[in-house]
Design a protein around this motif. Structure first.
Motif, PDB file in Angstrom:
ATOM      1  N   ILE A 186      12.889   6.075 -12.315  1.00 39.75           N
ATOM      2  CA  ILE A 186      13.621   4.913 -11.812  1.00 39.75           C
ATOM      3  C   ILE A 186      14.582   5.333 -10.700  1.00 39.75           C
ATOM      4  O   ILE A 186      14.719   4.645  -9.686  1.00 39.75           O
ATOM      5  CB  ILE A 186      14.337   4.107 -12.941  1.00 39.75           C
ATOM      6  CG1 ILE A 186      15.015   2.865 -12.375  1.00 39.75           C
ATOM      7  CG2 ILE A 186      15.306   4.935 -13.720  1.00 39.75           C
ATOM      8  CD1 ILE A 186      14.068   1.864 -11.703  1.00 39.75           C
TER       9      ILE A 186
ATOM     10  N   LYS B  47       3.302   9.504  -5.668  1.00 37.69           N
ATOM     11  CA  LYS B  47       3.999  10.773  -5.395  1.00 37.69           C
ATOM     12  C   LYS B  47       5.026  11.055  -6.483  1.00 37.69           C
ATOM     13  O   LYS B  47       5.200  12.194  -6.905  1.00 37.69           O
ATOM     14  CB  LYS B  47       4.731  10.712  -4.049  1.00 37.69           C
ATOM     15  CG  LYS B  47       3.848  10.789  -2.833  1.00 37.69           C
ATOM     16  CD  LYS B  47       4.716  10.800  -1.562  1.00 37.69           C
ATOM     17  CE  LYS B  47       3.874  10.555  -0.328  1.00 37.69           C
ATOM     18  NZ  LYS B  47       4.717  10.333   0.871  1.00 37.69           N
TER      19      LYS B  47
ATOM     20  N   ALA C 284      15.252   5.286  -4.606  1.00 38.98           N
ATOM     21  CA  ALA C 284      15.585   6.037  -3.383  1.00 38.98           C
ATOM     22  C   ALA C 284      14.471   6.001  -2.349  1.00 38.98           C
ATOM     23  O   ALA C 284      14.735   6.217  -1.167  1.00 38.98           O
ATOM     24  CB  ALA C 284      15.897   7.483  -3.749  1.00 38.98           C
ATOM     25  N   SER C 285      13.215   5.770  -2.774  1.00 41.57           N
ATOM     26  CA  SER C 285      12.129   6.048  -1.833  1.00 41.57           C
ATOM     27  C   SER C 285      10.966   5.065  -1.788  1.00 41.57           C
ATOM     28  O   SER C 285      10.096   5.199  -0.934  1.00 41.57           O
ATOM     29  CB  SER C 285      11.562   7.436  -2.141  1.00 41.57           C
ATOM     30  OG  SER C 285      10.917   7.406  -3.402  1.00 41.57           O
ATOM     31  N   VAL C 286      10.920   4.078  -2.658  1.00 41.48           N
ATOM     32  CA  VAL C 286       9.732   3.208  -2.663  1.00 41.48           C
ATOM     33  C   VAL C 286      10.009   1.951  -1.825  1.00 41.48           C
ATOM     34  O   VAL C 286      11.006   1.269  -2.063  1.00 41.48           O
ATOM     35  CB  VAL C 286       9.349   2.833  -4.115  1.00 41.48           C
ATOM     36  CG1 VAL C 286       8.203   1.825  -4.119  1.00 41.48           C
ATOM     37  CG2 VAL C 286       8.942   4.083  -4.876  1.00 41.48           C
ATOM     38  N   PRO C 287       9.152   1.616  -0.857  1.00 46.12           N
ATOM     39  CA  PRO C 287       9.429   0.487   0.051  1.00 46.12           C
ATOM     40  C   PRO C 287       9.236  -0.872  -0.623  1.00 46.12           C
ATOM     41  O   PRO C 287       8.216  -1.553  -0.442  1.00 46.12           O
ATOM     42  CB  PRO C 287       8.466   0.699   1.218  1.00 46.12           C
ATOM     43  CG  PRO C 287       7.339   1.476   0.647  1.00 46.12           C
ATOM     44  CD  PRO C 287       7.914   2.333  -0.442  1.00 46.12           C
TER      45      PRO C 287
ATOM     46  N   GLU D 164       3.821   5.863  -2.701  1.00 46.42           N
ATOM     47  CA  GLU D 164       5.092   6.522  -3.019  1.00 46.42           C
ATOM     48  C   GLU D 164       5.264   6.647  -4.530  1.00 46.42           C
ATOM     49  O   GLU D 164       5.792   7.647  -5.020  1.00 46.42           O
ATOM     50  CB  GLU D 164       6.279   5.754  -2.419  1.00 46.42           C
ATOM     51  CG  GLU D 164       6.388   5.858  -0.910  1.00 46.42           C
ATOM     52  CD  GLU D 164       6.677   7.265  -0.422  1.00 46.42           C
ATOM     53  OE1 GLU D 164       7.608   7.905  -0.954  1.00 46.42           O
ATOM     54  OE2 GLU D 164       5.965   7.741   0.486  1.00 46.42           O
TER      55      GLU D 164
ATOM     56  N   LEU E 206      12.431   5.984  -7.613  1.00 45.59           N
ATOM     57  CA  LEU E 206      11.876   4.724  -7.112  1.00 45.59           C
ATOM     58  C   LEU E 206      12.919   4.020  -6.255  1.00 45.59           C
ATOM     59  O   LEU E 206      12.622   3.519  -5.163  1.00 45.59           O
ATOM     60  CB  LEU E 206      11.445   3.840  -8.292  1.00 45.59           C
ATOM     61  CG  LEU E 206      10.713   2.538  -7.988  1.00 45.59           C
ATOM     62  CD1 LEU E 206       9.786   2.162  -9.125  1.00 45.59           C
ATOM     63  CD2 LEU E 206      11.685   1.390  -7.744  1.00 45.59           C
TER      64      LEU E 206
ATOM     65  N   SER F  22       0.835  -1.208   0.000  1.00 45.26           N
ATOM     66  CA  SER F  22       0.000   0.000   0.000  1.00 45.26           C
ATOM     67  C   SER F  22       0.864   1.249   0.000  1.00 45.26           C
ATOM     68  O   SER F  22       0.597   2.207  -0.734  1.00 45.26           O
ATOM     69  CB  SER F  22      -0.950  -0.009   1.198  1.00 45.26           C
ATOM     70  OG  SER F  22      -0.252  -0.274   2.388  1.00 45.26           O
ATOM     71  N   MET F  23       1.945   1.232   0.787  1.00 43.07           N
ATOM     72  CA  MET F  23       2.800   2.421   0.807  1.00 43.07           C
ATOM     73  C   MET F  23       3.611   2.552  -0.481  1.00 43.07           C
ATOM     74  O   MET F  23       3.873   3.663  -0.964  1.00 43.07           O
ATOM     75  CB  MET F  23       3.746   2.378   2.006  1.00 43.07           C
ATOM     76  CG  MET F  23       4.535   3.655   2.167  1.00 43.07           C
ATOM     77  SD  MET F  23       5.565   3.637   3.628  1.00 43.07           S
ATOM     78  CE  MET F  23       6.451   5.187   3.412  1.00 43.07           C
TER      79      MET F  23
END
Lengths: 83, 155
Positions: free
Chosen positions: B121, B70, B126-129, B67, B124, B62-63
């Protein structure tokens, strides 16, 4: 009372993927980490690598004061490797 | 095609089935766009001399979707002419040479879509869990992206 979610290496060290934890409503992110490590001591080794996601927003481990609501989702986020 | 239906869209999918380059590039096609750019991330068969058998991905689903949304919003702010964005990421076991991620962006002219795909990319990573486990012949390793935004600040 919050839901704690474990991912990747943190799930392996804790031995589970999710659980419910009772914590104070007002707590710093570092204190929250310490509560979780009390329950799962093997997590201590990754302390310098993880962050939290509280209600799906990233939170560093530190003095940041969290205001938790019952049922909030708190996730342990080891260093990511998507893509 | 009804022109009024061609509003900019974000197509975000996390799935365990094999990804399709055809499917993802079809998603961003638009009559107003003269350019589509595509990035495909695939599984390499080696890391530091060790043979990689396959990769396994897991996600805070879900997160991760939030992200990626965003990232799409950021792309549209930086490159307003971008039309459609598609990000498909595979979860579970990904065999060697198969795609783990496909990103496609369409825009009227090529510069924006090329830059936007690179931004997607990089951000992604750097920040997507999402987490990747490399499985070798006799061990495994949870990978860590050097782009991971907190890993750098803590060291």
């Amino acid at each position: 009372q919050v839901s704690v979610l474990y991912f990747a290496r943190s799930a392996e060290l804790a031995g589970l993927r999710s659980e419910t934890l009772w914590v104070p409503r007002h707590i710093t992110s570092l204190q929250l980490w310490e509560e979780i490590v009390k329950a799962h001591p093997r997590l201590a080794v990754i302390r310098d690598q993880v962050v939290f996601a509280v209600r799906q927003e990233y939170v560093l481990l530190g003095d940041q004061l969290l205001v938790l609501q019952p049922g909030d989702e708190v996730a342990i986020i080891p260093p990511i490797s998507g893509g | 095609m009804d022109e009024s239906e061609d509003v900019p869209k974000d197509f975000i999918k996390l799935k365990s089935e094999k990804l399709s380059v055809d499917e993802v590039s079809e998603l961003v096609v638009s009559p107003c766009c003269g350019a589509s750019s595509l990035f495909i991330g695939t599984t390499r068969n080696n890391f530091e001399g060790k043979k990689v058998i396959h990769l396994e991905y897991e996600a805070y689903t879900s997160m991760a979707e939030t992200e990626i949304q965003k990232i799409c919003r950021d792309v549209r702010q930086k490159w307003p002419s971008v039309k459609h964005i598609a990000v498909h990421h595979r979860l579970g076991v990904v065999p060697i040479t198969e795609a783990s991620v496909i990103i496609a962006v369409s825009s009227p002219h090529r510069a924006e879509s090329l830059e936007a795909v690179m931004y997607c990319i990089n951000t992604l990573k750097a920040s997507v869990p999402i987490w990747k486990k490399e499985i070798y012949e006799d061990e495994y390793s949870w990978k860590e992206n050097k782009e991971c935004f907190w890993a750098n600040s803590k060291k």
